[in-house]
Design an enzyme around this catalytic site. Structure first.
Site, PDB file in Angstrom:
ATOM      1  CD1 TRP A 128       8.914  51.099 -37.025  1.00 19.58           C
ATOM      2  CD2 TRP A 128       9.031  49.057 -37.617  1.00 19.58           C
ATOM      3  NE1 TRP A 128      10.205  50.304 -36.287  1.00 19.58           N
ATOM      4  CE2 TRP A 128      10.005  49.279 -36.867  1.00 19.58           C
ATOM      5  CE3 TRP A 128       8.912  47.579 -38.323  1.00 19.58           C
ATOM      6  CZ2 TRP A 128      10.977  48.119 -36.502  1.00 19.58           C
ATOM      7  CZ3 TRP A 128       9.525  46.819 -37.937  1.00 19.58           C
ATOM      8  CH2 TRP A 128      10.779  46.870 -37.042  1.00 19.58           C
ATOM      9  CG  ASN A 130      11.485  51.392 -33.120  1.00 18.21           C
ATOM     10  OD1 ASN A 130      11.135  51.993 -34.146  1.00 18.21           O
ATOM     11  ND2 ASN A 130      12.724  52.000 -32.666  1.00 18.21           N
ATOM     12  CG  ASP A 131      13.733  51.877 -29.422  1.00 27.47           C
ATOM     13  OD1 ASP A 131      13.504  51.050 -29.884  1.00 27.47           O
ATOM     14  OD2 ASP A 131      14.946  52.392 -29.628  1.00 27.47           O
ATOM     15  CD1 TRP A 155      13.499  51.231 -37.467  1.00 23.25           C
ATOM     16  CD2 TRP A 155      14.639  51.710 -39.257  1.00 23.25           C
ATOM     17  NE1 TRP A 155      14.000  52.296 -37.212  1.00 23.25           N
ATOM     18  CE2 TRP A 155      15.140  52.400 -38.354  1.00 23.25           C
ATOM     19  CE3 TRP A 155      15.094  51.880 -40.566  1.00 23.25           C
ATOM     20  CZ2 TRP A 155      16.055  53.466 -38.494  1.00 23.25           C
ATOM     21  CZ3 TRP A 155      16.243  52.786 -40.765  1.00 23.25           C
ATOM     22  CH2 TRP A 155      16.613  53.493 -39.735  1.00 23.25           C
ATOM     23  CG  PHE A 194      17.316  57.563 -34.093  1.00 20.98           C
ATOM     24  CD1 PHE A 194      16.464  57.955 -35.296  1.00 20.98           C
ATOM     25  CD2 PHE A 194      18.154  56.641 -34.019  1.00 20.98           C
ATOM     26  CE1 PHE A 194      16.673  57.063 -36.475  1.00 20.98           C
ATOM     27  CE2 PHE A 194      18.392  55.871 -35.247  1.00 20.98           C
ATOM     28  CZ  PHE A 194      17.608  56.303 -36.514  1.00 20.98           C
ATOM     29  CB  SER A 195      15.341  56.426 -28.414  1.00 24.39           C
ATOM     30  OG  SER A 195      14.773  55.590 -29.258  1.00 24.39           O
ATOM     31  NE  ARG A 258      21.242  54.434 -31.552  1.00 23.46           N
ATOM     32  CZ  ARG A 258      22.155  53.797 -32.082  1.00 23.46           C
ATOM     33  NH1 ARG A 258      23.090  54.351 -32.879  1.00 23.46           N
ATOM     34  NH2 ARG A 258      22.012  52.545 -32.269  1.00 23.46           N
ATOM     35  CG  ASP A 259      19.182  56.070 -28.016  1.00 27.01           C
ATOM     36  OD1 ASP A 259      18.508  56.591 -28.899  1.00 27.01           O
ATOM     37  OD2 ASP A 259      19.633  54.592 -28.110  1.00 27.01           O
ATOM     38  CB  THR A 343      22.332  31.178 -25.302  1.00 28.84           C
ATOM     39  OG1 THR A 343      22.411  32.487 -25.283  1.00 28.84           O
ATOM     40  CG2 THR A 343      22.888  30.670 -23.908  1.00 28.84           C
TER      41      THR A 343
END
Length: 563
Positions: A128, A130-131, A155, A194-195, A258-259, A343
């Site tokens: 896996w 991701n970011d 994840w 994390f990021s 975070r981040d 949408t």
């Protein structure tokens, strides 16, 4: 037991994640022996949870590896020498009936043999992703870090994977850089590293600010997130030191915190940092200040989203980015949980352009710009290098998943260069020049509309001229792969997996140019000089064999092949 001899250099490291798949397994299912059959290193018993193991070889010699793949699941394993890994990358190890080793081109060839893996876009060897995290260039080497779960294709407890490149297109796979501070699988928890982002201090040294989510037992509430600095060692292989720098949340801020993105503010002569969060339920970006980059004080909200976002499901801001672009400041945000009511889209990325002075960000206009009208361009991170603001994003949508049996999950976008349009009211994104330098464009269709056969390779379509009424339809065996159309000044895209419940659209206006890249299910669209972008990731009919173009604009189709 399986056995195989292997020559190891002084300093070689073998790192792997493994778990027991047989509770009744004998002791020592993995050993490293010297030539006299003496044990150099061994694991007495693996647990039922994936755990990280690391062996450091202290003398150049031949060893014998001994393992039992029938009782142990080696989820991710590799070897490397710290003195040469920056040039060679890791050697991926597979402990099966035989030990299989792959390094550099062998890894690339193995990945290319996967008929479902895109060729132009970065993906992990296995498991896996991701970011994008910690993007930077040091010397002539580009560094891409990313969220990584080394124990599976779903994840899970977060680590930082790492890859390097000299051209933004070809990547060497490196050792895992960051690990969770605790074994979360054994705790029955999620969380981890994390990021975060890279920051080059005034001393020229690069540090990584990132979020650690402490052991969490609920994905939506009650967790704790803290901010740390990782100071890398030689060649950015591993951190030499990790320091916690921020643990206390401001009043009104709950679990999402975070981040971090950090910069030096010349006017304030101090460090500044933003974090994604929410304030009393409203998605927000928090601003912090510091005199030394270690002790941080809350300065207040940089941005707080209008109430409608909370009403439309948004829980918090994540992966915020804030940077100077030409003579403006740009704020980029993702809103966790938000669904656009008109949408049905979610996973959208928004931006504001404005002025930043005196620790206040004042947008030029209150309306948020939608950076990408698809829903598979998310968690974008940008960084400045050589006078360009370059960005990557994670190509994924929780609405759709990769088919079972894939060795990995998750890809990165093409590298994009950010700019402002002529009146500085919109952010534009176009592929970095390195994409065209690395992947030569071979014409496969004449300069006109029509029905064409497509090669089994990535393609690029270019339209130049009036786009109104244009339609591009790609099919595989007569079944839809993707359809892109312009009608009533609206640009839209549809994939085989779409049932019509979500509309992927953008206002195009008078745009007269369009570039479309298709790479085994990934569609990236750049229109009107990059002012309108759209990214989708599909998993059905990913190798179209026919393309029908209907347009009054000039049309060109190219096969994209590595030089």
């Amino acid at each position: 037991m399986r056995r195989q001899k292997k020559q190891l250099e002084l300093g070689t490291r073998i790192e792997f994640w493994a778990r027991s798949i047989d509770e009744k397994a004998d002791e020592f299912p993995f050993r490293i022996l010297d030539q006299g059959k003496q044990v150099l290193w061994a694991v007495k018993r693996f647990s039922e949870f994936p755990e990280f193991y690391s062996y450091h070889h202290r003398e150049a010699c031949e060893v014998e590896l001994e393992w039992n793949e029938g009782v142990t699941d080696f989820t991710w394993a590799y070897a490397y020498n710290p003195r040469s890994v920056s040039k060679t990358g890791i050697t991926v190890l597979e402990f099966g009936e035989h030990l299989v080793e792959r390094t550099g081109p062998e890894i690339d060839a193995w990945c290319a043999s996967d008929p479902q893996r895109p060729r132009l876009h970065f993906s992990p060897v296995k498991h896996w992703m991701n970011d994008p995290n910690g993007l930077c260039k040091i010397g002539d080497v580009w560094h891409l870090f990313y969220q990584f779960h080394p124990a599976g294709t779903d994840w899970g407890p977060m680590h930082w994977g790492h890859a390097t490149s000299r051209n933004l297109c070809e990547w060497l796979h490196m050792p895992v850089f960051l690990h969770p501070e605790q074994n979360l699988a054994r705790l029955g928890a999620t969380g981890g590293a994390f990021s975060g982002s890279a920051f080059r201090g005034r001393d020229g040294k690069v540090k990584f600010y990132y979020t650690e989510r402490l052991p969490a037992y609920d994905l939506f509430a009650g967790y704790r997130e803290i901010q740390k600095i990782a100071e890398p060692g030689r060649d950015l292989i591993e951190p030499e030191r990790i320091t916690t720098v921020l643990e206390v949340r401001p009043e009104g801020v709950e679990h999402d915190f975070r981040d971090p993105k950090v910069w030096w503010d010349g006017a304030a002569r101090a460090y500044r940092m933003i974090l994604g969060a929410s304030i009393d339920g409203d998605p927000a970006v928090l601003l912090y200040g510091s005199g030394d980059g270690l002790e941080w004080q809350y300065l207040g909200p940089l941005y707080r989203a209008p109430a409608r976002f909370r009403a439309e499901g948004a829980r918090a801001v994540e992966c915020p980015d804030f940077f100077r672009l030409e003579d403006k400041w740009v704020l980029v945000m993702g809103f966790v949980g938000h669904i656009e009511p008109t949408t049905g889209r979610h996973n959208l990325l928004y931006a504001l352009i404005g002025e930043f002075a005196g620790d206040r960000f004042v947008p030029d206009a209150p309306e948020l710009q939608l950076l990408d009208f698809g829903t598979d361009y998310y968690a974008m991170q940008s960084f400045e290098a050589e006078g360009r603001q370059i960005a990557f994003a994670w190509l994924f949508n929780w609405e759709y998943r990769k088919p079972e049996g894939s060795a990995y999950s998750g890809e990165m976008s093409l590298p994009r260069v950010l700019s402002l349009n002529e009146d500085k009211s919109k952010i534009c994104m176009l592929p970095a020049i390195e994409v065209d330098e690395r992947y030569v464009a071979i014409p496969v269709a004449p300069d006109r509309s029509g029905d064409y056969a497509l090669p089994s390779a990535p393609i690029e379509i270019r339209l130049s001229g009036p786009l109104q009424g244009s339609k591009l339809v790609a099919t595989e065996g007569g079944e839809l792969a993707f359809e892109v159309s312009v009608a009533g000044d609206i640009l839209s895209i549809r994939l085989a997996q779409d049932d019509g419940s979500i509309r992927y659209v953008a206002e195009l206006g008078g745009g007269k140019d369009l570039r479309l890249f298709h790479d085994r299910g990934i569609v990236e669209i750049f229109a009107d000089g990059g002012a309108v972008c759209g990214t989708r990731r599909g998993y059905a009919n990913i190798e179209p064999d026919r393309l029908e173009i209907s347009s009054s604009a000039s049309a060109q189709v190219f096969e994209k092949l590595a030089k």
